[in-house]
Design an enzyme around this catalytic site. Structure first.
Site, mmCIF file in Angstrom:
data_model
loop_
_atom_site.group_PDB
_atom_site.id
_atom_site.type_symbol
_atom_site.label_atom_id
_atom_site.label_comp_id
_atom_site.label_asym_id
_atom_site.label_seq_id
_atom_site.Cartn_x
_atom_site.Cartn_y
_atom_site.Cartn_z
ATOM 1 C CG LEU A 263 33.868 -7.793 -6.977
ATOM 2 C CD1 LEU A 263 32.923 -7.035 -8.614
ATOM 3 C CD2 LEU A 263 34.681 -7.404 -6.790
ATOM 4 C CG ASP A 264 31.653 -7.395 -0.235
ATOM 5 O OD1 ASP A 264 32.214 -8.965 0.172
ATOM 6 O OD2 ASP A 264 32.210 -6.605 0.491
ATOM 7 N NE ARG A 265 23.029 -8.849 -0.917
ATOM 8 C CZ ARG A 265 22.107 -9.526 -0.705
ATOM 9 N NH1 ARG A 265 20.891 -10.253 -1.014
ATOM 10 N NH2 ARG A 265 21.885 -9.634 0.615
ATOM 11 C CB THR A 267 31.336 -4.400 -4.201
ATOM 12 O OG1 THR A 267 31.742 -4.285 -3.054
ATOM 13 C CG2 THR A 267 32.520 -3.682 -5.725
#
Length: 417
Positions: A263-265, A267
């Protein structure tokens, strides 16, 4: 002691260093190119340093020496560097394309690769750092060899602290600044953080605000489900999934397990971790064969018709002119497919469920923002959002709320529903 924020007490020392710099016109072009300078205050004086080299040299009068001087005459580094350069020259003389490489070319390329890797590993081991407790560690003791970067230990702060410890001095403050603009810059995260975490032991040092924010998020990491093979966690926004170049805490470093996906930081939501290599390989195969279902909920910048559903198929690739952004490209992009469903509108923002059928970097963010997608960026998106609209949002409004794998279904409550 201040090092991550500016200490006004350093200003006179900085002015003295700049006066010395101006007396050397031969350095001016190099300094305008982004060179960093630094000072360390101690009782009764200061030390000065430059990042990397200055005037093509690792040593200059008035500045501390490097932690390890790779340019020392007769060093093995220079001998090996010369040998590798000779291999490069020989390969240029042979001049054949790689597809038609001769036996000699193959041998030379293999030798060059072997010697270059051995030289780099040897160089990392020569960097041995001290701290205020009198301890000493080599760079590979602080950073795994596969994560070591060229230039680690050659920035101002490590050089200044190393010389202070050699002289038995107690550091009172450290400040680094850009030589061209004069603006204060904190120690770089990628090269300096793991080194300084060791070198600053034994000193009363202010907390690194960048590190403090990540550490604040660690207690918010929640385990949703766990057995002997896997763990499913609910990741807070702002915490990395995997270690990055800034050596900040991540889900992997906190749990000790390997993320099967990312997951993106910014998100939040459900993240699957594997507890052993066999399980990691099996689970990644399930992801690759599309046997895992993931759903996200997002708040978009503007309202949309409730109940609207559509598939978004926009191929994605890195934007080479503006990393880390991704861009839509029919020619270079990889297939990316997202299903969207507008569930409701909340205070002027559409609440949308997003189901990715592929796993491209920033896929949901681009598919929402792009005019050929939803044309409605995710609220709080610093890369693809509309300037000003997301200012009131403290984070990217994207949350992974559902994960189905191996007959198990996991949920994380939507922060906005």
């Amino acid at each position: 002691m201040k090092i991550f924020t500016f200490d006004e007490a350093c200003r006179p020392a900085m002015a003295s260093v700049m006066a010395n710099i101006r007396a050397h016109p031969q350095w001016q072009a190099e300094l305008r190119g982004g060179k960093t300078l630094g000072v360390l205050l101690y009782e009764g004086g200061f030390l000065a340093a430059f990042s990397g080299t200055l005037g093509g040299q690792t040593r200059q009068e008035g500045f501390v020496p490097p932690v390890f001087d790779l340019m020392q005459p007769g060093s093995w580094f220079l001998e090996e560097e010369a040998a590798i350069s000779a291999i490069n020259a020989r390969l240029e003389l042979l001049g054949h394309p790689a597809s038609a490489a001769s036996e000699e070319e193959c041998r030379l390329r293999c030798e060059r690769k072997r010697r270059s890797r051995a030289l780099q590993d040897w160089l990392f081991r020569q960097y041995r750092f001290l701290n205020a407790l009198g301890e000493e560690r080599a760079l590979p003791d602080l950073v795994p060899l596969n994560l070591c970067q060229s230039g680690m230990g050659d920035c101002c702060a490590p050089k200044l602290l190393q010389e202070a410890y050699h002289r038995g001095l107690t550091p009172l403050a450290v400040a680094e600044w850009d030589a061209a603009s004069g603006a204060f810059v904190p120690p770089c995260a990628g090269r300096c953080r793991p080194i300084l975490q060791f070198m600053l032991r034994g000193l009363d040092v202010e907390p690194d605000p960048r590190l403090a924010e990540s550490e604040r998020l660690i207690p918010l990491l929640r385990t949703v489900w766990e057995d002997e093979r896997i763990r499913v966690v609910d990741k807070p926004s702002g915490l990395l999934s995997v270690p990055g170049k800034e050596f900040l805490p991540s889900v992997e470093s906190v749990t000790g397990y390997t993320a099967v996906h990312r997951l993106d930081r910014d998100t939040s939501g459900l993240l699957l971790l594997a507890k052993n290599p066999v399980e990691l390989s099996r689970l990644r195969s399930l992801f690759e064969s599309r046997q895992v279902e993931k759903r996200y909920v997002a708040l978009l910048e503007h309202e949309m018709p409730v109940g609207m559903e559509r598939d978004i198929a926009l191929p994605l690739c890195p934007d080479i002119f503006c990393r880390p952004r991704q861009t839509v490209s029919e020619r270079y992009g990889k297939k990316a497919l997202t299903h969207s469903h507008v569930v409701s509108n909340l205070e002027g923002h559409a609440l949308v469920h997003l189901t990715p059928h592929t796993g491209r970097t920033h896929q949901l963010r681009v598919h929402c923002a792009h005019p050929e997608g939803l044309g409605n960026p995710i609220l709080g998106d610093p890369l693809y959002g509309t300037p000003g609209i997301g200012v009131s949002s403290s984070r990217l409004m994207l949350h992974a709320f559902f994960l189905a794998i191996d007959g198990h279904e996991f949920f994380s409550p939507s922060p906005w529903a």
